[in-house]
Design an enzyme around this catalytic site. Structure first.
Site, PDB file in Angstrom:
ATOM      1  N   GLN A  51     -53.918  83.097  20.847  1.00  0.00           N
ATOM      2  CA  GLN A  51     -55.202  82.509  20.429  1.00  0.00           C
ATOM      3  C   GLN A  51     -55.794  81.632  21.522  1.00  0.00           C
ATOM      4  O   GLN A  51     -55.077  81.068  22.351  1.00  0.00           O
ATOM      5  CB  GLN A  51     -55.043  81.744  19.121  1.00  0.00           C
ATOM      6  CG  GLN A  51     -53.953  80.684  19.105  1.00  0.00           C
ATOM      7  CD  GLN A  51     -53.640  80.204  17.691  1.00  0.00           C
ATOM      8  OE1 GLN A  51     -54.301  80.573  16.737  1.00  0.00           O
ATOM      9  NE2 GLN A  51     -52.625  79.369  17.561  1.00  0.00           N
ATOM     10  N   HIS A  82     -50.004  82.726  18.674  1.00  0.00           N
ATOM     11  CA  HIS A  82     -50.193  82.563  17.233  1.00  0.00           C
ATOM     12  C   HIS A  82     -48.949  83.128  16.539  1.00  0.00           C
ATOM     13  O   HIS A  82     -48.326  82.454  15.745  1.00  0.00           O
ATOM     14  CB  HIS A  82     -51.464  83.300  16.791  1.00  0.00           C
ATOM     15  CG  HIS A  82     -51.768  83.171  15.325  1.00  0.00           C
ATOM     16  ND1 HIS A  82     -52.980  83.474  14.768  1.00  0.00           N
ATOM     17  CD2 HIS A  82     -50.995  82.777  14.275  1.00  0.00           C
ATOM     18  CE1 HIS A  82     -52.959  83.253  13.466  1.00  0.00           C
ATOM     19  NE2 HIS A  82     -51.756  82.842  13.135  1.00  0.00           N
ATOM     20  N   PHE A 136     -45.585  74.800  11.911  1.00  0.00           N
ATOM     21  CA  PHE A 136     -46.225  76.096  12.140  1.00  0.00           C
ATOM     22  C   PHE A 136     -45.164  77.149  12.488  1.00  0.00           C
ATOM     23  O   PHE A 136     -45.215  78.289  12.047  1.00  0.00           O
ATOM     24  CB  PHE A 136     -47.242  75.925  13.284  1.00  0.00           C
ATOM     25  CG  PHE A 136     -47.986  77.173  13.676  1.00  0.00           C
ATOM     26  CD1 PHE A 136     -48.441  78.085  12.731  1.00  0.00           C
ATOM     27  CD2 PHE A 136     -48.265  77.423  15.012  1.00  0.00           C
ATOM     28  CE1 PHE A 136     -49.142  79.224  13.111  1.00  0.00           C
ATOM     29  CE2 PHE A 136     -48.966  78.555  15.398  1.00  0.00           C
ATOM     30  CZ  PHE A 136     -49.393  79.457  14.449  1.00  0.00           C
ATOM     31  N   HIS A 139     -43.523  78.472   9.465  1.00  0.00           N
ATOM     32  CA  HIS A 139     -44.404  79.427   8.789  1.00  0.00           C
ATOM     33  C   HIS A 139     -44.294  80.808   9.447  1.00  0.00           C
ATOM     34  O   HIS A 139     -44.119  81.823   8.767  1.00  0.00           O
ATOM     35  CB  HIS A 139     -45.838  78.901   8.876  1.00  0.00           C
ATOM     36  CG  HIS A 139     -46.890  79.889   8.471  1.00  0.00           C
ATOM     37  ND1 HIS A 139     -47.298  80.051   7.175  1.00  0.00           N
ATOM     38  CD2 HIS A 139     -47.599  80.790   9.206  1.00  0.00           C
ATOM     39  CE1 HIS A 139     -48.224  80.995   7.117  1.00  0.00           C
ATOM     40  NE2 HIS A 139     -48.427  81.453   8.336  1.00  0.00           N
ATOM     41  N   GLU A 140     -44.377  80.818  10.777  1.00  0.00           N
ATOM     42  CA  GLU A 140     -44.364  82.109  11.472  1.00  0.00           C
ATOM     43  C   GLU A 140     -43.004  82.799  11.333  1.00  0.00           C
ATOM     44  O   GLU A 140     -42.925  84.003  11.150  1.00  0.00           O
ATOM     45  CB  GLU A 140     -44.754  81.928  12.946  1.00  0.00           C
ATOM     46  CG  GLU A 140     -46.222  81.543  13.146  1.00  0.00           C
ATOM     47  CD  GLU A 140     -47.220  82.619  12.687  1.00  0.00           C
ATOM     48  OE1 GLU A 140     -47.043  83.801  13.056  1.00  0.00           O
ATOM     49  OE2 GLU A 140     -48.178  82.288  11.952  1.00  0.00           O
ATOM     50  N   LYS A 143     -42.594  83.817   7.481  1.00  0.00           N
ATOM     51  CA  LYS A 143     -43.525  84.846   7.030  1.00  0.00           C
ATOM     52  C   LYS A 143     -43.334  86.151   7.805  1.00  0.00           C
ATOM     53  O   LYS A 143     -43.351  87.230   7.228  1.00  0.00           O
ATOM     54  CB  LYS A 143     -44.969  84.350   7.191  1.00  0.00           C
ATOM     55  CG  LYS A 143     -46.008  85.351   6.689  1.00  0.00           C
ATOM     56  CD  LYS A 143     -47.420  84.782   6.747  1.00  0.00           C
ATOM     57  CE  LYS A 143     -48.448  85.852   6.418  1.00  0.00           C
ATOM     58  NZ  LYS A 143     -49.819  85.414   6.639  1.00  0.00           N
ATOM     59  N   HIS A 144     -43.178  86.054   9.122  1.00  0.00           N
ATOM     60  CA  HIS A 144     -43.142  87.276   9.949  1.00  0.00           C
ATOM     61  C   HIS A 144     -41.765  87.557  10.549  1.00  0.00           C
ATOM     62  O   HIS A 144     -41.354  88.713  10.612  1.00  0.00           O
ATOM     63  CB  HIS A 144     -44.153  87.158  11.100  1.00  0.00           C
ATOM     64  CG  HIS A 144     -45.544  86.820  10.639  1.00  0.00           C
ATOM     65  ND1 HIS A 144     -46.353  87.717   9.988  1.00  0.00           N
ATOM     66  CD2 HIS A 144     -46.263  85.675  10.725  1.00  0.00           C
ATOM     67  CE1 HIS A 144     -47.522  87.138   9.694  1.00  0.00           C
ATOM     68  NE2 HIS A 144     -47.490  85.892  10.123  1.00  0.00           N
TER      69      HIS A 144
HETATM   70  O1  U2P Z   1     -55.763  87.764  10.232  1.00  0.00           O
HETATM   71  C1  U2P Z   1     -55.528  86.682   9.397  1.00  0.00           C
HETATM   72  C2  U2P Z   1     -54.059  86.409   9.211  1.00  0.00           C
HETATM   73  O2  U2P Z   1     -53.383  87.525   8.645  1.00  0.00           O
HETATM   74  C3  U2P Z   1     -52.060  87.609   9.159  1.00  0.00           C
HETATM   75  N1  U2P Z   1     -51.923  88.893   9.895  1.00  0.00           N
HETATM   76  C4  U2P Z   1     -52.990  89.481  10.440  1.00  0.00           C
HETATM   77  C5  U2P Z   1     -52.858  90.705  11.081  1.00  0.00           C
HETATM   78  C6  U2P Z   1     -51.618  91.292  11.194  1.00  0.00           C
HETATM   79  O3  U2P Z   1     -51.461  92.361  11.785  1.00  0.00           O
HETATM   80  N2  U2P Z   1     -50.548  90.660  10.633  1.00  0.00           N
HETATM   81  C7  U2P Z   1     -50.660  89.485   9.999  1.00  0.00           C
HETATM   82  O4  U2P Z   1     -49.694  88.926   9.522  1.00  0.00           O
HETATM   83  C8  U2P Z   1     -51.867  86.398  10.082  1.00  0.00           C
HETATM   84  O5  U2P Z   1     -51.328  85.380   9.265  1.00  0.00           O
HETATM   85  P1  U2P Z   1     -50.629  84.037   9.767  1.00  0.00           P
HETATM   86  O6  U2P Z   1     -49.483  84.363  10.658  1.00  0.00           O
HETATM   87  O7  U2P Z   1     -51.662  83.249  10.498  1.00  0.00           O
HETATM   88  O8  U2P Z   1     -50.210  83.386   8.486  1.00  0.00           O
HETATM   89  C9  U2P Z   1     -53.324  86.157  10.493  1.00  0.00           C
HETATM   90  O9  U2P Z   1     -53.582  84.870  10.938  1.00  0.00           O
END
Ligand code: U2P
Length: 489
Positions: A51, A82, A136, A139-140, A143-144
């Site tokens: 970002q 991000h 943050f 969260h990342e 979540k991911h």
């Molecule tokens: O695009 C807005 C938020 O959706 C999540 N996102 C977006 C695209 C993608 O391929 N995968 C995905 O997870 C992101 O969420 P965040 O990590 O910010 O919570 C992105 O910011």
């Protein structure tokens, strides 16, 4: 949701007020709660999202210690991470998979690097997958990271993999070398930005924009980290900006309130003005009072009209407003006359967070005796108003010999005492000691220098005041069920 207004009071005398609501500062990412999803199908590819902090930060109107947007001259000057996101080919993505909760100790060796290249840009705490709020990074990861563990492994490996990708494919370098440099006046063709990345990495990025400014570049990878196309399209207009960092001071909406009935001219707009209620000239003329007696009469008149005049005026300032009450400098208003104390209590009853900011003119501080007298005046305001208090040495830009003043920014009590003893007769030694102890006890011997020419100085002063009034720390939690595939920002 109830709004929690905030007030800053600047003395010396400026009286400043801020009003803050439960607004999140535009950072939806940080305030949503997510429900835990135990098992999800295996993902198809990765997106590395980097970002552009000035664009992201343009949404926030608040400062706080944790936010990378508030580091003044040290704010990030390149793209920052991000996240590394596992994605499905149908455009959706898994989230909050089963896996261990975030544990900062796992990445303790990476914290400095993460702080620089994966900074938190928001002031609100981020939602985690376990219905709590945290960093943050938490969260990342939750979540991911938990959903990509088949490839990226544990928490430490998720972060190190992301950092390695970020360093290997340096988007900032590619764009800057292609001439796409930060500018508040230039607009660049989105196609040109895409081409610059295609030329460097042989892949097409996804560009994300906010109000015509580039906010994010996403690079997509196969699960063995070869480039592949992203599924979603860019959402940028044909021409985009790559803004420079804008001063938070100039972006925040501040309303100046003049409380000095003797004030003459203002070079800036004044939102509320005591002179609409009463003016010193009229009082002196009609009641035959001198300037000091006239001023006190005006202030008492203000006190009597708090409910009518002030309450009515304040009704215009509710949502997220920041009010600065510029007070008259007469010392008695802060030593024994209760007008300002009652004024403050009135604001507090109206639910404002109030902070006193005491401005001491740095040109006045030519020796230790003047410094101590400035401290005592500030101390008297502190005791009288009973507010969180910030001391500022103002007009630093006008000081010729900065080194002399710097000695007073955070001086040793013992040094002050010996200077004071040297300047005054031996009969004052006991008094000097008592004075220095008092000043030391009340933490008065700490002034923040303010040099109006320096952005970093303004930012620093603002962050001190923001901390004092908890400006930006009152974001409410928007409770929202997590909906897979829904935008989180
Ligand atoms: O695009 C807005 C938020 O959706 C999540 N996102 C977006 C695209 C993608 O391929 N995968 C995905 O997870 C992101 O969420 P965040 O990590 O910010 O919570 C992105 O910011």
């Amino acid at each position: 949701m109830d709004s929690i207004p905030t007030v800053v009071i600047l003395l010396s005398l400026l009286f400043a007020a801020v009003e803050v609501t439960g607004d999140s500062g535009g950072d939806g990412r940080a305030i949503e709660l997510m429900s835990t999803v135990a098992e999800q199908r295996e993902f198809d590819y990765f997106a590395l999202a980097v970002q552009w902090p000035p664009t992201y930060c343009s949404k926030s109107t608040k400062c706080c210690a944790q936010s990378g947007c508030c580091r003044g001259a040290n704010s990030p000057s390149e793209f920052t991470i991000h996240g590394l996101w596992p994605d499905y080919n149908d455009g959706s993505w898994p989230s909050c998979c089963s896996g261990p909760a975030f544990d900062e100790t796992e990445i303790s060796t990476l914290l400095d690097v993460l702080d620089k290249y994966w900074p938190t840009l928001s002031c609100s705490k981020s939602s985690t997958c376990h219905n709590s709020k945290g960093l943050f990074w938490a969260h990342e990861w939750e979540k991911h990271g938990t959903c990509s563990s088949s490839v990226t492994g544990d928490e430490y490996n998720y972060f190190i993999t992301t950092l390695n990708l970020f360093f290997k494919y340096n988007v900032t370098e590619v764009l800057f070398e292609a001439g796409y440099v930060p500018s508040n006046s230039e607009k660049y063709p989105s196609g040109g930005i895409t081409s610059a990345i295609e030329n460097a990495f042989h892949t097409t990025p996804q560009l994300i924009c906010l109000n015509g400014a580039l906010e994010e570049v996403r690079l997509c990878f196969t699960k063995d980290f070869k480039f592949r196309d992203c599924v979603a399209d860019s959402d940028c207009p044909d021409y985009v900006s790559l803004p420079e960092f804008a001063s938070l001071a100039t972006r925040r909406t501040i309303h100046i309130v003049n409380l000095d009935p003797a004030a003459e001219n203002f070079d800036y707009p004044v939102a509320m003005d005591i002179r609409e209620l009463i003016s010193l000239d009229d009082v002196m003329e009609e009641l035959g009072l001198g300037p000091n007696g006239g001023l006190l009469y005006c202030m008492e008149h203000l006190e009597e009209n708090l409910d009518e005049w002030l309450t009515e005026e304040l009704e215009n300032y509710m949502e997220d407003d920041y009010l600065v009450f510029d007070c008259p400098g007469q010392i008695e208003l802060f030593s024994h006359v209760p007008v300002l104390k009652n004024f403050v209590e009135h604001l507090q009853r109206k639910n404002f967070n109030v902070c006193a900011v005491y401005l001491l003119d740095s040109q006045f501080i030519t020796d230790v005796t003047k410094f101590i007298s400035g401290c005592m005046a500030s101390l008297s305001a502190m005791v009288q108003l009973e507010l969180p208090h910030v001391n500022i040495l103002s007009k630093m830009d006008l000081v010729a010999r900065k080194r002399d003043i710097e000695d007073y920014l955070n001086p040793e009590p013992q040094t002050l005492l010996s200077e004071l003893n040297q300047r005054m007769g031996p009969q004052f030694q006991k008094l000097n000691k008592a004075l220095i102890e008092l000043v030391d006890q009340y933490s008065m011997v700490s002034f923040v220098p303010l040099d109006l020419r320096k952005e970093s100085s303004i930012q620093y002063v603002l962050s001190q005041i923001d901390n004092c009034i908890q400006y930006g720390e009152d974001a409410d939690v928007k409770i929202k069920d997590f909906d897979e595939g829904e935008d989180q920002d």
